[in-house]
Design a protein around this motif. Structure first.
Motif, PDB file in Angstrom:
ATOM      1  N   ASN A   1       0.803  -1.264  -0.089  1.00 11.56           N
ATOM      2  CA  ASN A   1      -0.052  -0.040   0.057  1.00 11.56           C
ATOM      3  C   ASN A   1       0.964   1.266  -0.041  1.00 11.56           C
ATOM      4  OD1 ASN A   1      -2.378  -1.385  -0.290  1.00 11.56           O
ATOM      5  ND2 ASN A   1      -2.522  -1.312   2.211  1.00 11.56           N
ATOM      6  N   SER A   2       1.866   1.228   0.683  1.00 11.21           N
ATOM      7  CA  SER A   2       2.609   2.461   0.870  1.00 11.21           C
ATOM      8  C   SER A   2       3.460   2.538  -0.434  1.00 11.21           C
ATOM      9  CB  SER A   2       3.786   2.300   2.007  1.00 11.21           C
ATOM     10  OG  SER A   2       4.553   1.281   1.917  1.00 11.21           O
ATOM     11  N   GLU A   3       3.965   1.685  -1.037  1.00 12.64           N
ATOM     12  CA  GLU A   3       4.453   1.890  -2.413  1.00 12.64           C
ATOM     13  C   GLU A   3       3.652   2.201  -3.579  1.00 12.64           C
ATOM     14  OE1 GLU A   3       7.121   1.580  -5.694  1.00 12.64           O
ATOM     15  OE2 GLU A   3       7.469   1.814  -3.364  1.00 12.64           O
ATOM     16  N   LEU A   4       2.348   1.965  -3.375  1.00 10.73           N
ATOM     17  CA  LEU A   4       1.378   2.277  -4.233  1.00 10.73           C
ATOM     18  C   LEU A   4       1.085   3.524  -4.204  1.00 10.73           C
ATOM     19  CD1 LEU A   4      -1.195  -0.740  -4.729  1.00 10.73           C
ATOM     20  CD2 LEU A   4       0.079   0.233  -6.345  1.00 10.73           C
ATOM     21  N   ARG A   5       1.040   4.005  -2.883  1.00 16.79           N
ATOM     22  CA  ARG A   5       0.714   5.545  -2.482  1.00 16.79           C
ATOM     23  C   ARG A   5       1.738   6.121  -2.885  1.00 16.79           C
ATOM     24  NH1 ARG A   5       0.820   5.156   2.679  1.00 16.79           N
ATOM     25  NH2 ARG A   5      -1.152   3.961   2.453  1.00 16.79           N
ATOM     26  N   ARG A   6       3.239   5.857  -2.806  1.00 13.01           N
ATOM     27  CA  ARG A   6       4.402   6.603  -3.266  1.00 13.01           C
ATOM     28  C   ARG A   6       4.512   6.928  -4.607  1.00 13.01           C
ATOM     29  NH1 ARG A   6       9.254   5.815  -5.519  1.00 13.01           N
ATOM     30  NH2 ARG A   6       8.763   3.864  -6.076  1.00 13.01           N
TER      31      ARG A   6
ATOM     32  N   ALA B   1       1.627   6.706  -6.613  1.00 12.63           N
ATOM     33  CA  ALA B   1       0.596   7.765  -6.916  1.00 12.63           C
ATOM     34  C   ALA B   1       0.942   9.173  -6.899  1.00 12.63           C
ATOM     35  CB  ALA B   1      -0.666   7.628  -6.320  1.00 12.63           C
ATOM     36  N   ASP B   2       1.603   9.439  -5.568  1.00 13.89           N
ATOM     37  CA  ASP B   2       2.207  10.837  -5.188  1.00 13.89           C
ATOM     38  C   ASP B   2       3.198  11.164  -6.212  1.00 13.89           C
ATOM     39  OD1 ASP B   2       0.789  10.834  -3.011  1.00 13.89           O
ATOM     40  OD2 ASP B   2       2.198  10.283  -1.756  1.00 13.89           O
ATOM     41  N   LEU B   3       3.993  10.385  -6.771  1.00 15.92           N
ATOM     42  CA  LEU B   3       5.026  10.748  -7.899  1.00 15.92           C
ATOM     43  C   LEU B   3       4.370  11.065  -8.919  1.00 15.92           C
ATOM     44  CD1 LEU B   3       7.985   8.026  -7.856  1.00 15.92           C
ATOM     45  CD2 LEU B   3       8.050  10.786  -8.443  1.00 15.92           C
ATOM     46  N   GLU B   4       3.305  10.656  -9.539  1.00 17.65           N
ATOM     47  CA  GLU B   4       2.561  10.885 -10.764  1.00 17.65           C
ATOM     48  C   GLU B   4       1.774  11.949 -10.579  1.00 17.65           C
ATOM     49  OE1 GLU B   4      -0.090   7.711 -11.697  1.00 17.65           O
ATOM     50  OE2 GLU B   4       1.810   6.064 -12.078  1.00 17.65           O
TER      51      GLU B   4
ATOM     52  N   SER C   1       2.530  15.434 -12.784  1.00 19.04           N
ATOM     53  CA  SER C   1       1.450  16.547 -13.321  1.00 19.04           C
ATOM     54  C   SER C   1       1.127  17.732 -13.033  1.00 19.04           C
ATOM     55  CB  SER C   1       0.110  15.677 -13.281  1.00 19.04           C
ATOM     56  OG  SER C   1      -0.466  15.427 -12.014  1.00 19.04           O
ATOM     57  N   GLN C   2       1.240  17.920 -11.580  1.00 17.00           N
ATOM     58  CA  GLN C   2       1.171  19.182 -11.024  1.00 17.00           C
ATOM     59  C   GLN C   2       2.182  20.144 -11.474  1.00 17.00           C
ATOM     60  OE1 GLN C   2      -1.205  20.803  -9.227  1.00 17.00           O
ATOM     61  NE2 GLN C   2      -2.609  19.165  -9.306  1.00 17.00           N
ATOM     62  N   ALA C   3       3.606  19.496 -11.789  1.00 18.83           N
ATOM     63  CA  ALA C   3       4.455  20.288 -12.101  1.00 18.83           C
ATOM     64  C   ALA C   3       4.310  20.764 -13.516  1.00 18.83           C
ATOM     65  CB  ALA C   3       5.984  19.576 -12.133  1.00 18.83           C
ATOM     66  N   GLU C   4       4.036  19.893 -14.456  1.00 21.16           N
ATOM     67  CA  GLU C   4       3.557  20.281 -15.739  1.00 21.16           C
ATOM     68  C   GLU C   4       2.389  21.244 -15.789  1.00 21.16           C
ATOM     69  OE1 GLU C   4       1.079  17.761 -19.293  1.00 21.16           O
ATOM     70  OE2 GLU C   4       2.918  16.599 -18.311  1.00 21.16           O
ATOM     71  N   ILE C   5       1.387  21.261 -15.037  1.00 18.28           N
ATOM     72  CA  ILE C   5       0.414  22.214 -14.922  1.00 18.28           C
ATOM     73  C   ILE C   5       0.975  23.470 -14.496  1.00 18.28           C
ATOM     74  CG2 ILE C   5      -1.737  22.956 -13.705  1.00 18.28           C
ATOM     75  CD1 ILE C   5      -2.430  19.887 -13.579  1.00 18.28           C
ATOM     76  N   ALA C   6       1.863  23.615 -13.361  1.00 14.92           N
ATOM     77  CA  ALA C   6       2.404  24.851 -13.052  1.00 14.92           C
ATOM     78  C   ALA C   6       3.163  25.460 -14.221  1.00 14.92           C
ATOM     79  CB  ALA C   6       3.261  24.559 -11.945  1.00 14.92           C
ATOM     80  N   HIS C   7       3.945  24.661 -15.116  1.00 15.81           N
ATOM     81  CA  HIS C   7       4.798  25.003 -16.134  1.00 15.81           C
ATOM     82  C   HIS C   7       3.771  25.891 -17.123  1.00 15.81           C
ATOM     83  CE1 HIS C   7       8.789  23.893 -14.914  1.00 15.81           C
ATOM     84  NE2 HIS C   7       8.361  22.627 -14.890  1.00 15.81           N
TER      85      HIS C   7
END
Length: 174
Positions: free
Chosen positions: A94-99, A101-104, A108-114
């Motif tokens: 579960n923690s690996e899946l959460r990690r 998802a957070d990475l993805e 995507s947030q960085a792309e939106i910010a750019h």
């Protein structure tokens, strides 16, 4: 409480060990996300099975349930320990899946910010409009047909003065 890999191996079968092994440190990073979700389902099934066996064994000890066949000897400790092994494996997955998802989402947030920054920068450097055509005189004013009722300035204070005079006459009579 975490347990060593060797003690986990001594508690579970070979098939179960193959599933739990994939949830440990170096192997978990090589598993695809979809396969990791399938792994989580299998670990959950093993965990639920051991939870059921542990509960049943505790009920047998208390005298509230009948003993199962010969295939389930011993105390309730063994299924509880096995359940803990699967719970720890599920926690790792579960923690690996959460990690992941957070990475993805971070990417995507960085792309939106750019994109937002590029839009803002382009808005700061807009060119002035070309002066080729000009606006017309605009809409015509339509005069109001309502009657204007205004009080002449000479009458503004005269009404209150008339009231004062009338009151003074009444006071003199009395």
């Amino acid at each position: 409480m975490s347990s060593s890999r060797r003690s986990e191996r001594s508690l579970i079968s070979h098939d179960e060990d193959e599933v739990v092994r994939l949830s440990h440190h170096p192997a978990i990073y090589e598993v695809e996300t979809e396969a990791l979700q399938g792994l989580r389902r299998r670990i959950r099934e093993f965990h639920e099975k051991e939870r059921t066996l542990s509960r049943h064994k505790r009920r047998v000890v208390r005298g509230k349930a009948e003993e199962r066949g010969r295939s389930f000897p011993g105390t309730a400790e063994r299924p509880a320990q096995r359940k803990q092994v699967f719970a720890a494996a599920m926690k790792r997955v579960n923690s690996e899946l959460r990690r992941r998802a957070d990475l993805e989402s971070r990417a995507s947030q960085a792309e939106i910010a750019h994109k937002a920054l590029a839009l803002r920068r382009s808005a700061n450097f807009t060119k002035p409009p070309v002066a080729d055509r000009t606006a017309d005189t605009g809409m015509d004013v339509i005069p109001s047909r309502r009657r204007r009722t205004t009080v002449p300035p000479a009458k503004i204070g005269s009404i209150s003065q008339q009231v004062k005079n009338a009151q003074a006459r009444r006071d003199r009579r009395a």
